[in-house]
Design a protein around this motif. Sequence first.
Motif: not given
Length: 372
Positions: A32-34, A147-148, A156-157, A177-178
């Motif tokens: 995950d992000a962490a 979230y970014g 980050k987004l 989406v990106i």
Amino acid sequence: MRFLSIFGVALFWAWSLATPAYSAERNRQITDAAGRVLTIPTQVDRVICSGSGCLRLLTYLQAHDRIVAVDSIEVHGSPIDARPYAIANPQFKSYPIFGEFRGHDSPELIAGLDPQPQVIFKTSAGRGYDPEQLQGKTGIPVITVEYGNLTYGRPKLNHALRLMADVMGVQDRAEEVIAYFDALEQDVRQRTADVPENERPSCYIGGLGLSGPHGFQSTEPSFAPFAFTHANNVAGELAKHKETSSHANVSKEQIIIWNPEIIFIDVSTMRLDSAANAVEQLRNDPAYQSLSAVLAGRVYGLFPYNSYTQNFESIFANAYYVGKVLYPERFAVVDPMAKAEEISTFLNGGSAFAELQRQFTGMAFGPITVHE
């Protein structure tokens, strides 16, 4: 009989050896992000989204039909709802609640959900229970995402969208989406890139919401609609030449010194009473009456930038409207409201801005009368 016994033992050992592989096929690991390595089901069909903006991102990924519960803001909200993703998906109000908004989850409510979520996405990792604590109390993997934003926080987004899409098995949608965000930004930037510096009017965004509505002195140095349109954001100097300042409350005296030629108002400010909202401050404070934009009648409304963190569809829609105000000939063929609904439909699966406009009594995407 001995043959059957030997045959039975052989079957048992074959089953024993096969079982770990059989289980492994149904689980996998993600980071995950962490940086936490988590074991999750290979196929995820039931989730909940904790924290500001988390369900918004899942909606963009077209995986919001797999939620089994929502946080309190989705059900109770407020009389004026400034979140396009929620307006386009009113069914969110019918789900059970698993905790309070802004990441204040209830392990007891989560434990009582039927069916149970297989994973929990969490954007507000620093609010409510720590992800490890929440995971320990519920026995459900908690996946943190950052979230970014659309300017300095874009990596980050993009990572958040790709991480969530990987978990949900909708990787192609994340790339869509990106790419859509990239195309919108590029379109606005290209329309305005060659405007000479001396033809870019000075601008200010006031009344910018952040964890609730604010008055005229609330602004953003890295305001994305200004960045995308190459606008002369008078508050940009507060970022010290770096797009790293997401919000600022500036003094009245500083606004007078800046004296912007054009003022934009985030209409979320109208959720405040008449003594505190940005429009009434412009109308009633003598210090603001001398501003060039006020004297020239160049004050315009924008859709809410933040509501349960940033509304990315509103930010892009606002960028087109800002561009049309600043450089009308370069956006002559653009209908900002039609563009806004096009963006909402792509991201949220339905329109939202006509309803937003109704809630804010038509104040967005048009001039705001300051002098009667």
